[in-house]
Design a protein around this motif. Structure first.
Motif, PDB file in Angstrom:
ATOM      1  N   MET A 165       0.803  -1.225   0.000  1.00  0.00           N
ATOM      2  CA  MET A 165       0.000   0.000   0.000  1.00  0.00           C
ATOM      3  C   MET A 165       0.833   1.272   0.000  1.00  0.00           C
ATOM      4  O   MET A 165       0.386   2.302  -0.508  1.00  0.00           O
ATOM      5  CB  MET A 165      -0.938   0.030   1.214  1.00  0.00           C
ATOM      6  N   ALA A 166       2.024   1.230   0.590  1.00  0.00           N
ATOM      7  CA  ALA A 166       2.760   2.483   0.774  1.00  0.00           C
ATOM      8  C   ALA A 166       4.264   2.236   0.863  1.00  0.00           C
ATOM      9  O   ALA A 166       4.728   1.090   0.893  1.00  0.00           O
ATOM     10  CB  ALA A 166       2.264   3.188   2.040  1.00  0.00           C
ATOM     11  N   THR A 167       4.999   3.331   0.919  1.00  0.00           N
ATOM     12  CA  THR A 167       6.456   3.273   1.049  1.00  0.00           C
ATOM     13  C   THR A 167       6.835   3.100   2.509  1.00  0.00           C
ATOM     14  O   THR A 167       5.997   3.108   3.407  1.00  0.00           O
ATOM     15  CB  THR A 167       7.090   4.565   0.505  1.00  0.00           C
ATOM     16  N   VAL A 168       8.134   2.994   2.748  1.00  0.00           N
ATOM     17  CA  VAL A 168       8.639   2.773   4.105  1.00  0.00           C
ATOM     18  C   VAL A 168       8.286   3.927   5.046  1.00  0.00           C
ATOM     19  O   VAL A 168       8.206   3.752   6.268  1.00  0.00           O
ATOM     20  CB  VAL A 168      10.169   2.540   4.070  1.00  0.00           C
ATOM     21  N   ASP A 169       8.034   5.109   4.486  1.00  0.00           N
ATOM     22  CA  ASP A 169       7.679   6.267   5.319  1.00  0.00           C
ATOM     23  C   ASP A 169       6.371   6.043   6.084  1.00  0.00           C
ATOM     24  O   ASP A 169       6.146   6.664   7.131  1.00  0.00           O
ATOM     25  CB  ASP A 169       7.536   7.525   4.454  1.00  0.00           C
ATOM     26  N   TYR A 170       5.513   5.185   5.554  1.00  0.00           N
ATOM     27  CA  TYR A 170       4.216   4.933   6.173  1.00  0.00           C
ATOM     28  C   TYR A 170       4.219   3.668   7.034  1.00  0.00           C
ATOM     29  O   TYR A 170       3.209   3.329   7.631  1.00  0.00           O
ATOM     30  CB  TYR A 170       3.141   4.752   5.089  1.00  0.00           C
ATOM     31  N   TYR A 171       5.336   2.969   7.104  1.00  0.00           N
ATOM     32  CA  TYR A 171       5.341   1.606   7.634  1.00  0.00           C
ATOM     33  C   TYR A 171       4.960   1.521   9.109  1.00  0.00           C
ATOM     34  O   TYR A 171       4.416   0.519   9.560  1.00  0.00           O
ATOM     35  CB  TYR A 171       6.725   0.966   7.429  1.00  0.00           C
ATOM     36  N   ASP A 172       5.216   2.562   9.886  1.00  0.00           N
ATOM     37  CA  ASP A 172       4.849   2.525  11.311  1.00  0.00           C
ATOM     38  C   ASP A 172       3.345   2.353  11.507  1.00  0.00           C
ATOM     39  O   ASP A 172       2.898   1.913  12.572  1.00  0.00           O
ATOM     40  CB  ASP A 172       5.307   3.807  12.014  1.00  0.00           C
ATOM     41  N   GLY A 173       2.577   2.693  10.473  1.00  0.00           N
ATOM     42  CA  GLY A 173       1.127   2.562  10.564  1.00  0.00           C
ATOM     43  C   GLY A 173       0.646   1.128  10.649  1.00  0.00           C
ATOM     44  O   GLY A 173      -0.537   0.875  10.896  1.00  0.00           O
ATOM     45  N   ILE A 174       1.551   0.178  10.472  1.00  0.00           N
ATOM     46  CA  ILE A 174       1.200  -1.243  10.544  1.00  0.00           C
ATOM     47  C   ILE A 174       0.495  -1.580  11.860  1.00  0.00           C
ATOM     48  O   ILE A 174      -0.407  -2.409  11.911  1.00  0.00           O
ATOM     49  CB  ILE A 174       2.469  -2.110  10.371  1.00  0.00           C
ATOM     50  N   TYR A 175       0.878  -0.894  12.927  1.00  0.00           N
ATOM     51  CA  TYR A 175       0.329  -1.219  14.246  1.00  0.00           C
ATOM     52  C   TYR A 175      -1.073  -0.639  14.462  1.00  0.00           C
ATOM     53  O   TYR A 175      -1.710  -0.919  15.479  1.00  0.00           O
ATOM     54  CB  TYR A 175       1.285  -0.723  15.330  1.00  0.00           C
ATOM     55  N   VAL A 176      -1.541   0.135  13.503  1.00  0.00           N
ATOM     56  CA  VAL A 176      -2.922   0.638  13.541  1.00  0.00           C
ATOM     57  C   VAL A 176      -3.884  -0.406  12.982  1.00  0.00           C
ATOM     58  O   VAL A 176      -5.061  -0.447  13.350  1.00  0.00           O
ATOM     59  CB  VAL A 176      -3.034   1.954  12.742  1.00  0.00           C
ATOM     60  N   ILE A 177      -3.382  -1.274  12.099  1.00  0.00           N
ATOM     61  CA  ILE A 177      -4.246  -2.209  11.376  1.00  0.00           C
ATOM     62  C   ILE A 177      -4.993  -3.174  12.302  1.00  0.00           C
ATOM     63  O   ILE A 177      -6.212  -3.355  12.148  1.00  0.00           O
ATOM     64  CB  ILE A 177      -3.447  -2.965  10.294  1.00  0.00           C
ATOM     65  N   PRO A 178      -4.343  -3.821  13.290  1.00  0.00           N
ATOM     66  CA  PRO A 178      -5.097  -4.782  14.129  1.00  0.00           C
ATOM     67  C   PRO A 178      -6.320  -4.201  14.831  1.00  0.00           C
ATOM     68  O   PRO A 178      -7.421  -4.753  14.681  1.00  0.00           O
ATOM     69  CB  PRO A 178      -4.033  -5.267  15.130  1.00  0.00           C
ATOM     70  N   PRO A 179      -6.204  -3.088  15.581  1.00  0.00           N
ATOM     71  CA  PRO A 179      -7.402  -2.592  16.262  1.00  0.00           C
ATOM     72  C   PRO A 179      -8.480  -2.076  15.311  1.00  0.00           C
ATOM     73  O   PRO A 179      -9.681  -2.268  15.563  1.00  0.00           O
ATOM     74  CB  PRO A 179      -6.871  -1.463  17.154  1.00  0.00           C
ATOM     75  N   VAL A 180      -8.060  -1.434  14.208  1.00  0.00           N
ATOM     76  CA  VAL A 180      -9.051  -0.900  13.268  1.00  0.00           C
ATOM     77  C   VAL A 180      -9.768  -2.047  12.552  1.00  0.00           C
ATOM     78  O   VAL A 180     -10.998  -2.019  12.374  1.00  0.00           O
ATOM     79  CB  VAL A 180      -8.394   0.058  12.254  1.00  0.00           C
ATOM     80  N   ALA A 181      -9.014  -3.064  12.141  1.00  0.00           N
ATOM     81  CA  ALA A 181      -9.642  -4.227  11.496  1.00  0.00           C
ATOM     82  C   ALA A 181     -10.615  -4.911  12.441  1.00  0.00           C
ATOM     83  O   ALA A 181     -11.723  -5.296  12.048  1.00  0.00           O
ATOM     84  CB  ALA A 181      -8.567  -5.205  11.035  1.00  0.00           C
TER      85      ALA A 181
END
Length: 485
Positions: free
Chosen positions: A325-341
């Motif tokens: 979905m995105a470049t390495v600049d956005y990668y910290d957002g990975i930890y948002v995915i579990p609670p939002v999903a």
């Protein structure tokens, strides 16, 4: 091959017209969300996190401001009016367009007069606000036009216009992103330009040949109906959008952009929510009407288990999803995915409970639950974003949807008790809810252990394959024509 095509065509031609309309309406919704998801990797590679943050904040404010700017006249009241005034739909429709023009002009003038005092909060300059007012107006016009086509079963016309709006909006946005120095403005204005062109077509199509765009009877009806709904509209938007705005104001645009990309990646499963609702709601309402309560809990349990499997796959695949979905600049957002999903599971629970409230004609609680959940969301965001950063917003979102689903569960139980119905397996739903929340909390710990993640992924896929006949049977039950008649 030709015989198979002929059979498929023959089956399609025999589908009832209302079902065709619903099918193509769903296809358009699926295409809209699918195109957004597919093009997300393109935009994240040409936009910085801060530029994407501007787009995210613009979209969030647009969802809020459209309520005040237009009173959301294409939402709820327009549907009701087309049914209530079915003998005078043309005049009702044209009068809604006239009312929309007046409301949008007055509220836009007020917005620009007070905008200087709002700059510290909104943090968008005048050109964005101007585009926003235009976009809000034509969004409502397109919404009204689309609903009218559904009522008149003009699914071909509706589908063509919807597809053109989606495809051309993306293409023009891409062109402007590459052409303009201000890439955020290019993305936003590209979508707005196409919406305005298509909206003008819809506008003239709705008012041509009509008697008048002024009808005080219909205006009074619309205002009295929709104004009390505003708290519910606002609360729903706060639950979905306020976290981005608060992240921008409390931390920065870049973090808002990262959070938005991760949130969008996690919400891809929401497409399935809509597909399930489109089949489940009429199926359940028909069974309630016929008092055929047996078998409902088994179908609901199967749907929830299937949905859980998909959610867990998305959570386990989160590192790979973010890389796509995105470049390495956005990668910290990975930890948002579990609670939002995992929040999507509790939205699905609301989808399961809400038809009971509608069937019992006890819908006022929907607004109360939305308002309470929204206020809790503001409070939790303020506390935990300050304390732990933007990643905390994912967990505050999950907490609020848990509260939202629980509140509707309580009220649904009251409706069932009043009507002497026992429809859901509360124990299994509670167990699944606890599992979902637990997964949201601990799943991120596995992201450093790829072998273990892939083992879980393989196990879930194997389980789904082994239960494929049962899954197919449940889906067939939901989509079976006249299944309770």
């Amino acid at each position: 091959m030709n015989i198979k095509i002929h059979k498929i065509k023959s089956k399609y031609n025999n589908i009832p017209l209302p079902l065709k309309v619903s099918f193509w309406y769903f296809v358009c919704s699926l295409l809209q969300k699918g195109i957004s998801f597919i093009t997300l990797p393109i935009f994240t590679r040409v936009l910085s996190t801060e530029e994407y943050g501007v787009i995210s904040i613009y979209n969030s404010w647009e969802q809020i401001i459209i309520i005040f700017l237009t009173l959301n006249l294409s939402n709820s009241v327009f549907n009701v009016g087309l049914v209530r005034f079915d003998n005078d739909r043309d005049n009702f429709q044209s009068s809604m367009v006239g009312l929309e023009i007046i409301i949008t002009l007055i509220m836009s003038l007020i917005l620009f007069l007070v905008y200087n005092s709002l700059i510290p909060i909104i943090q968008l300059d005048y050109r964005y606000i101007f585009i926003m007012t235009v976009q809000c107006f034509f969004t409502i016009i397109l919404g009204m036009w689309t609903l009218r086509q559904r009522f008149d079963y003009n699914y071909k016309k509706m589908t063509i216009v919807s597809v053109l709006n989606i495809i051309l909006g993306v293409l023009v946005s891409l062109v402007l992103v590459f052409m303009l120095k201000d890439k955020s403005f290019g993305k936003i204005s590209g979508t707005a330009i196409i919406l305005m062109i298509i909206g003008l077509f819809c506008f003239f199509d709705m008012v041509k040949g009509k008697k008048s765009i002024v009808n005080f009877k219909y205006w009074k009806f619309a205002l009295l109906y929709n104004i009390p709904m505003i708290p519910h509209f606002i609360s729903s938007v706060i639950l979905n959008q306020l976290d981005r705005i608060m992240i921008q104001n409390m931390i920065g645009l870049s973090e808002a952009g990262i959070y938005s990309v991760a949130y969008s990646s996690a919400c891809v499963v929401y497409i399935l929510n809509q597909a399930l609702a489109a089949s489940y709601n009429p199926w359940l309402l028909q069974r309630l009407k016929k008092k055929m309560y047996s078998g409902i809990k088994q179908v609901v349990n199967a749907i929830l288990l299937l949905y859980l499997s998909l959610l867990f796959l998305i959570i386990l695949f989160a590192p790979e999803i973010m890389k796509i979905m995105a470049t390495v600049d956005y990668y910290d957002g990975i930890y948002v995915i579990p609670p939002v999903a995992c929040s999507m599971f509790f939205i699905l629970l609301f989808t399961m409970f809400a038809p009971i409230e509608h069937y019992s004609l006890k819908t006022k609680f929907i607004g109360i639950a939305s308002t309470v959940s929204a206020l809790v969301n503001v409070l939790l965001n303020y506390i935990f974003i300050n304390a732990f950063g933007y990643l905390a917003a994912g967990y505050t979102t999950l907490a609020c949807y848990v509260i939202y689903a629980f509140a509707h569960w309580i009220y649904m139980k009251k409706c069932c008790k009043d009507d002497n119905m026992l429809l859901f397996d509360d124990r299994k739903i509670l167990i699944m809810s606890v599992v979902v929340v637990s997964v949201a909390i601990v799943s991120a710990l596995f992201y450093s252990y790829s072998t273990l993640r892939y083992l879980f992924i393989f196990s879930i896929i194997l389980l789904c394959v082994s239960r494929r006949k049962k899954i197919t049977a449940i889906l067939a039950e939901l989509t079976k024509k006249n299944n309770v008649q």
